[in-house]
Design an enzyme around this catalytic site. Structure first.
Site, short mmCIF file in Angstrom:
data_model
loop_
_atom_site.label_atom_id
_atom_site.label_comp_id
_atom_site.label_asym_id
_atom_site.label_seq_id
_atom_site.Cartn_x
_atom_site.Cartn_y
_atom_site.Cartn_z
N LYS A 92 0.84 -1.17 -0.04
CA LYS A 92 0.08 0.06 -0.21
C LYS A 92 0.81 1.27 0.01
CE LYS A 92 -3.70 -0.33 2.18
NZ LYS A 92 -4.72 -0.53 3.21
N ARG A 125 -3.41 2.79 8.60
CA ARG A 125 -3.87 1.72 7.86
C ARG A 125 -2.45 0.58 7.82
NH1 ARG A 125 -8.55 2.29 4.76
NH2 ARG A 125 -9.12 4.38 4.45
N GLY A 133 -7.99 -7.47 4.60
CA GLY A 133 -8.82 -7.39 5.82
C GLY A 133 -8.21 -8.27 6.96
N MET A 138 -5.44 -7.55 8.64
CA MET A 138 -4.60 -6.55 9.80
C MET A 138 -5.54 -5.38 10.12
SD MET A 138 -0.92 -7.04 8.83
CE MET A 138 -0.85 -6.64 7.26
N ARG A 150 -2.50 -1.26 -6.43
CA ARG A 150 -1.76 -2.17 -6.31
C ARG A 150 -1.86 -3.19 -7.49
NH1 ARG A 150 -4.94 -5.25 -1.70
NH2 ARG A 150 -7.07 -5.50 -2.40
N HIS A 206 -15.36 -8.05 1.51
CA HIS A 206 -14.40 -8.99 2.22
C HIS A 206 -14.66 -10.35 1.42
CE1 HIS A 206 -13.05 -11.77 5.44
NE2 HIS A 206 -12.04 -10.90 5.35
N ARG A 210 1.12 -48.35 -12.64
CA ARG A 210 1.27 -49.02 -11.14
C ARG A 210 0.32 -50.50 -11.66
NH1 ARG A 210 -0.17 -43.50 -8.76
NH2 ARG A 210 -1.53 -43.56 -10.56
N ARG A 267 5.75 -50.08 -13.84
CA ARG A 267 6.38 -50.31 -12.37
C ARG A 267 6.03 -51.96 -11.92
NH1 ARG A 267 5.12 -47.26 -7.30
NH2 ARG A 267 3.07 -48.55 -7.24
N GLU A 315 13.89 -44.69 -4.47
CA GLU A 315 13.13 -44.56 -3.40
C GLU A 315 13.48 -44.84 -2.13
OE1 GLU A 315 9.28 -46.32 -4.20
OE2 GLU A 315 10.43 -47.83 -5.29
N SER A 345 14.09 -43.45 -12.01
CA SER A 345 12.77 -43.04 -11.91
C SER A 345 12.70 -42.46 -10.31
CB SER A 345 11.70 -43.36 -12.36
OG SER A 345 10.52 -42.65 -12.10
N GLY A 384 11.09 -42.07 -7.01
CA GLY A 384 9.94 -42.39 -6.30
C GLY A 384 10.06 -41.33 -4.92
N THR A 385 9.47 -40.15 -5.19
CA THR A 385 9.76 -39.08 -3.93
C THR A 385 8.89 -39.45 -2.74
OG1 THR A 385 8.46 -37.76 -5.41
CG2 THR A 385 10.97 -37.61 -5.52
N ASN A 386 7.59 -40.18 -3.11
CA ASN A 386 6.79 -40.44 -2.03
C ASN A 386 7.44 -41.23 -0.98
OD1 ASN A 386 4.89 -38.95 -3.43
ND2 ASN A 386 3.89 -40.68 -4.02
N ASP A 387 8.05 -42.20 -1.53
CA ASP A 387 8.54 -43.31 -0.44
C ASP A 387 10.12 -42.62 -0.15
OD1 ASP A 387 7.23 -45.39 0.06
OD2 ASP A 387 7.50 -46.36 -1.57
N CYS A 443 8.55 -39.81 -10.69
CA CYS A 443 7.10 -40.39 -10.80
C CYS A 443 6.43 -40.24 -9.62
CB CYS A 443 7.34 -41.85 -11.26
SG CYS A 443 8.08 -42.83 -9.92
N TYR A 499 12.65 -35.51 -17.22
CA TYR A 499 11.09 -35.57 -17.01
C TYR A 499 10.51 -35.50 -15.73
CZ TYR A 499 10.86 -40.61 -16.26
OH TYR A 499 10.88 -42.03 -15.90
#
Length: 897
Positions: free
Chosen positions: A8, A76, A85, A87, A320, A436, A576, A631, A763, A782, A784-787, A849, A869
């Site tokens: 602001k 303000r 809204g 603050m 803004r 708001h 899978r 897989r 993984e 590849s 396996g970022t979850n595991d 993956c 990829y």
């Protein structure tokens, strides 16, 4: 300088530099706020600097307006990143028992003066002194009842004077002293209150939701009060240089005669369209339009402006870069490219993957829709269907129970934020596009209809009465269309958005729109759909022209593969195979597990071979000419068997349900045999392939025979085999040898050679640390970022996200869930594995993956790491394409800087 002056303050400074009409004032920087929050008190030099600025301000006001104008200021907040809204603001600072008389004399309107004073006393009491709102409301009710007034707005000057005294009595009773009469002391307390509001509950909740840093702090803007409630030639409004919901060109906004800014933001009175100002005050409207054009040209983007007209004089109170809906984001960027204002690269930087995802959400079916029960202001686009709730607390409770809710309120307040976050849609009976509810809903990406004043809302009684007399109560369903403002009783079917539909078929022509809509509406909707679809297509084309990362999809069925390809997937990065073992195939898997002889096992494997071969044929056909990474079976075998506890109870009670008692005993024995205390780290992945004879070989055979059959048809199948949960190169080597033997057998049997590279998932931390050894055998990696995240943190994702993760986020142990965005330590394992793998096998293909493959922040990391990829769910493919292109453009900007 928004990081120092706040958004602001920076806007006010810029408009001043542009010589636009801005009220005199000054800005206290975010640096002062951060020091206050850190030490619990104002910096030593702050008081002296405010005094110096106040003296300068007083001189300027007297010079420009004359000494008879009261020195009243607005105090303000203004953070670097807009938090609408969330603050506190304190208006009319400087008023007192004497100043109110000077205000009445200067304005020539005694009622106006006492109205301003009453607002100030209450606001100061609630905001600065932190007194309960209920005490002031009770005092107001007593005064209104005494004068027979239904609400404060109808009180005359003498009655408002009584109301002010009643408010003052509340302050005196609760604090033991009144509001300071010294304007300078009032200012100090108001500034402190704004600083404190940075850590208010609603501000903290909003920052968590929007991922805004807790360390930024807020600036404080002190500006001369200008009044929009001084008569018919006064008013207040909010304007956008383009439609913030659709992106259509032209000035949009709301205006209220005889009103102050808080009236329009609070939504307590229904506004008129901004264009109405041209009739009410042509000169002010012309000046405003000129200022809007100047600001958009200056900022090279859609701008959001707050303004006040005080007795025919236009004042610009804020500007803004405007908040906008997802549809408007892409259309505005595309239009600005056509207008030569920005480049395609700049446009690409403005349309985020998150906003693109919102455009893939469904909307109401266009055919068979009844006439709306009511219509309000189309405040935030999209369709929502849910059960009515009338307060924020219930919305949160219902959402925790798994229900979809629509929060219905007269108007929302910042305290309603938790309920708004829990809702799929918002409906208010008053307010406009800049209330708001509207502003927050657009920021959250949820549909919102405001100003539906045809509805009779009884919050206390829990009843929403429609114009036809129908009563909807808590728990009844309501449907909202935030793109049109329509409100429907009951549930309306949803259909894909025009953007999602465009990936499947050409955008519908106007003739496909509902017959009950008039021709003009049909045409407008068709034009609007065409504009946003074109804008999204262009953004994806620009992204595709830049991105290095290829984008594949996680798809397990032929239908998913078809859908993924339509959405732009360049292959399948994760198929899978366990999903092929469910449903009517589960009994076959059960027979495989129960097999006691090689013959029984062979029979079960043969059945699985047949069904899996057909599945693979469908998937490879859909992805003809593109890679399909399959897989091999990953989850523990017990997941394909009945629950141990349930089976044990059935066995103990003799509940055989028509089954042979001996068979039930065999199943129970198998379930007990395969049961594990921690299956995530048990017999799964490659361990299954090495301990269950023929399991992986059977899958490889099904894939190879499917590919050979398609090649015989003249197609170009490109299967790849991925071995899961490998921790040692010996595991991979054994599976690879078996796979190559099967491939050779299929080649001899069919006369068709199938090129099917064998790679592995990374993984486990051990796999990442021994990637050089694995690359000697693996054709590709590849991640396996979850595991990999689970095993790095020692988290069980299914257990932790709903239990202690909220506390971890609160304590800032991490800023975002590591299952949402790649954790730095996991990222280090990935880069370590990449270095080791590429050193051992130059040209090694690498991808991701896990679900991080569709996360914008993670995609930036993967691009920097030079993976080949990412793979994600089909509907995240456009998001990943866009973010992969944005990653390259943003990287080039950083390198250039």
């Amino acid at each position: 300088m928004a990081n120092l002056l706040g958004g602001k303050g920076a806007g006010l400074a810029e408009m001043t530099r542009m010589e636009l009409p801005v009220p005199p004032g000054f800005t206290i920087t975010t640096e002062a706020c951060r020091a206050y929050l850190e030490h619990g008190r104002e910096p030593d030099r702050l008081a002296d600097e405010i005094t110096r600025e106040w003296d300068r301000f007083e001189t300027e006001v007297h010079k420009r307006f004359g000494a008879d104008r009261p020195l009243l200021v607005a105090v303000r907040s203004g953070a670097e990143i807009s938090m609408p809204g969330m603050m506190d603001t304190v208006l009319n600072v400087g008023l007192g028992d004497e100043a109110v008389l000077r205000l009445a004399e200067w304005s020539g309107d005694e009622r106006f003066a006492w109205d301003a004073y009453s607002r100030f006393v209450r606001s100061f009491g609630e905001t600065v002194l932190r007194l309960p709102e209920q005490l002031f409301q009770e005092a107001e009710t007593r005064v209104c009842d005494a004068f027979g007034a239904g609400r404060k707005n109808v009180l005359d000057a003498a009655q408002l004077k009584v109301l002010t005294s009643a408010y003052q009595e509340v302050v005196n009773a609760e604090t033991g002293e009144g509001i300071p009469g010294d304007p300078r002391r009032q200012l100090d307390l108001a500034v402190r209150a704004v600083f404190d509001s940075w850590n208010g509950e609603r501000a903290r909740a909003y920052r968590r939701r929007e991922d805004i840093s807790e360390d930024l702090g807020t600036a404080v803007n002190v500006c001369l009060m200008v009044f929009g409630n001084l008569g018919p030639d006064s008013g207040t409004g909010v304007a956008f240089t383009r439609d913030p919901a659709t992106g259509a060109p032209g000035a949009y906004g709301d205006y209220l005669q005889r009103a102050v800014g808080e009236d329009i933001v609070a939504g307590i009175r229904n506004t008129v369209p901004l264009a109405e100002l041209e009739r009410l005050d042509p000169a002010s409207y012309a000046r405003l339009r000129a200022n809007l054009r100047a600001l958009e040209a200056h900022y090279r983007d859609m701008c959001d402006i707050e303004f006040t007209v005080e007795r025919g004089t236009l004042w610009m109170l804020q500007t803004r870069i405007g908040e906008r809906g997802a549809e408007a984001t892409f259309r505005i960027a595309s239009d600005l490219v056509d207008e030569g204002v920005i480049t395609p690269d700049e446009a690409l930087g403005r349309g985020t993957g998150e906003r693109l995802a919102r455009l893939l959400f469904p909307r109401f079916a266009e055919s068979g829709t009844d006439r709306p029960a009511a219509r309000g202001v189309a405040a935030s686009p999209g369709a929502a269907v849910g059960q009515i709730v009338f307060d924020s607390r219930k919305a949160v409770e219902r959402r925790e129970d798994g229900r979809h809710v629509v929060l219905v309120r007269p108007q929302t307040r910042p305290e309603d934020l938790p309920g708004m976050l829990a809702s799929v849609g918002l409906l208010t009976t008053s307010g406009g596009k800049t209330s708001h509810a509207a502003v927050v809903a657009r920021g959250l990406g949820i549909p919102c209809v405001c100003g539906a004043d045809q509805l009779d809302l009884d919050v206390e009684g829990g009843v929403l009465t429609l114009p036809d007399g129908t009563r909807l109560r808590d728990g009844d369903f309501v449907s909202l269309d935030g793109s049109t403002g329509d409100v429907y009783a009951g549930r309306i079917p949803l259909v894909p958005s025009p953007v999602a539909r465009d990936f499947v078929a050409p955008a519908p022509e106007s003739g496909q729109s509902p017959a009950q809509q008039d021709a003009e509406t049909v045409h407008d909707e068709a034009v609007r759909d065409e504009a946003v679809v074109r804008a999204v297509r262009r953004a994806l084309d620009w992204a595709d022209g830049h991105r290095r990362l290829r984008v594949r999809a996680n798809a397990d069925t032929p239908d998913e593969a078809v859908q993924a390809r339509r959405l732009g997937a360049e292959g399948i990065g994760l198929c899978r195979t366990e999903h092929m073992f469910l449903g009517d195939r589960q009994p076959i898997v059960e027979r495989l597990i129960l097999a006691e002889t090689p013959a029984e096992r062979g029979t079960a494997l043969a059945e699985l071979l047949t069904v899996q071969r057909e599945d693979f044929r469908g998937i490879l056909r859909a992805m003809d000419g593109l890679p399909v990474v399959v897989r091999l079976l990953d989850p523990p075998l017990h997941e394909f068997l009945p629950d141990l506890t349930e089976l044990s109870v059935r066995h103990a009670t003799g509940d055989y349900r028509g089954e042979d008692r001996h068979h039930l005993q065999r199943v129970l024995d198998a379930v007990r045999r395969t049961h594990e205390q921690n299956p995530m780290l048990g017999l799964r992945g490659v361990r299954l392939g090495l301990t269950v004879p023929g399991l992986y070989a059977n899958q490889v055979r099904a894939l190879a025979e499917a590919a050979a059959g398609l090649k015989a048809e003249g197609l170009d199948p490109r299967p790849e085999i991925m071995v899961p949960l490998v921790g040692d190169v010996s595991e991979l080597r054994l599976v690879k040898q078996e796979a190559e033997q099967v491939l050779a057998e299929v080649r001899l049997a069919t006369g068709t050679a199938v090129d099917c590279p064998v790679g592995t998932m990374i993984e486990l931390p051990r796999a990442a640390l021994t990637a050089g050894d694995l690359a000697a055998e693996a054709a590709f990696f590849s991640f396996g970022t979850n595991d990999l995240t689970q095993t790095t943190w020692g988290f069980s994702r299914d257990d932790v996200e709903g239990s202690f993760f909220p506390a971890y986020l609160e304590h800032k142990i991490f800023a975002v869930s590591p299952f949402q965005t790649i954790d730095p330590a996991v990222g280090s394992l990935i880069t370590t594995a990449l270095a080791g793998g590429r050193a051992a096998r130059p040209g090694l293909e690498t991808g991701v993956c896990g679900e991080h493959g569709g996360d914008p922040e993670s995609i930036r990391f993967f691009d920097r790491a030079r993976l080949d990829y990412v793979s994600c769910s089909p509907f995240r493919v456009p998001v990943a394409r866009l973010e992969a292109g944005r990653a390259v453009v943003e990287g080039a900007v950083v390198e250039g800087a």
